[in-house]
Design a protein around this motif. Sequence first.
Motif, mmCIF file in Angstrom:
data_model
loop_
_atom_site.group_PDB
_atom_site.id
_atom_site.type_symbol
_atom_site.label_atom_id
_atom_site.label_comp_id
_atom_site.label_asym_id
_atom_site.label_seq_id
_atom_site.Cartn_x
_atom_site.Cartn_y
_atom_site.Cartn_z
ATOM 1 N N TYR A 20 0.802 -1.229 0.000
ATOM 2 C CA TYR A 20 0.000 0.000 0.000
ATOM 3 C C TYR A 20 0.831 1.274 0.000
ATOM 4 N N GLU A 23 3.966 -0.009 4.053
ATOM 5 C CA GLU A 23 2.739 -0.657 4.513
ATOM 6 C C GLU A 23 2.390 -1.799 3.578
ATOM 7 N N GLN A 74 0.213 -6.000 3.285
ATOM 8 C CA GLN A 74 -0.770 -6.945 3.816
ATOM 9 C C GLN A 74 -0.536 -8.310 3.191
ATOM 10 N N LYS A 109 -3.990 -11.909 6.366
ATOM 11 C CA LYS A 109 -3.575 -11.113 7.512
ATOM 12 C C LYS A 109 -4.127 -9.689 7.403
ATOM 13 N N LYS A 110 -3.919 -8.923 8.458
ATOM 14 C CA LYS A 110 -4.346 -7.529 8.453
ATOM 15 C C LYS A 110 -3.285 -6.648 7.807
ATOM 16 N N ARG A 111 -3.708 -5.494 7.334
ATOM 17 C CA ARG A 111 -2.766 -4.500 6.826
ATOM 18 C C ARG A 111 -1.877 -4.049 7.979
#
Length: 323
Positions: A261, A296, A298, A302-304
């Motif tokens: 991201y 960032e 992910q 899983k979560k970011r």
Amino acid sequence: MKKEDLRIVFMGTPEFAVETLQALVENEYNVVAVVTQPDKPVGRHGSVLQPSAVKQYAVEHGLPVLQPEKMKDPVFVEQLRSYQANLQVVVAFRMLPEVVWAMPAYGTFNVHAALLPQYRGAAPINWAVINGETQTGVTTFFLDHDIDTGRIILKMPFDIPDEADVEYVYDGLMRLGAQLCLKTLDAIIATDGHPETIAQDSVLDGSAIKPAPKIFKETCEITWTNTAKQVYDFVRGLSPVPGAWTTLVAPDGKETVLKIYKTRKTGKKGQGSGSIVVDDKTLCISAADELLEVVELQLAGKKRMQARDFLNGMKQIEEYRVK
């Protein structure tokens, strides 16, 4: 012509279009009906119908709503005609047939999130950022037979900072589009429905027209043989939605999808496209020329998270690679 003489049908679907519809309502334009997409099935079994953002706003403000499955449906066309609109305003909607866009006496104009003739198509905001543009904007134009090719009414520019992602540009153009719509209506009123326009071909400066086609999952795959600058722009042009992705390959060959991201340019020499380097406790991936820091990400399932947290949970990450 007076403002009260305009009977407007508004057409749009997503949040981007709500800003313009809200501007029309709050500035007391006579919006006689709203056309939007049919409610969309959501949930595990598709048993719940989700109305569009435009429909939600229209219902809250007591505006009649039409939701045709097909724009050429004779029943819909007659319903639309019954509102006796003399102007239609379109923002982030589907392609219209001539029987619809040619219906009002003053025509139909579109609010497009680019400086036409550049970035005609469904995803102009994404592609402007992906291509590293430093400026984009909004254009209003009258619809004709081809997509995004009609005569230009007005334009307003918007600067793209180098660190901006597509969400920043989206929000800025959403607000700018509402402003430009009101300016366009002022021009239509001042000229009794015949504002000065200009053909798109006449504003070409000899440079190639850059398209803005719809984005699919495969469009979002990162190409690490591109330069670091190209990958950097690609990631921010798809962040946060739908998100650029790559394939993380473990030493044993197991593959996992990794969304990225946010990245940061390092200026440091690369070590082979797709190589993973941990440099001063930062996660870097080598593009064709330089290392690109991943900020960032992910991992599938899983979560970011921040890349530093990812590193804390991944052993021997430098033995992995991306492709």
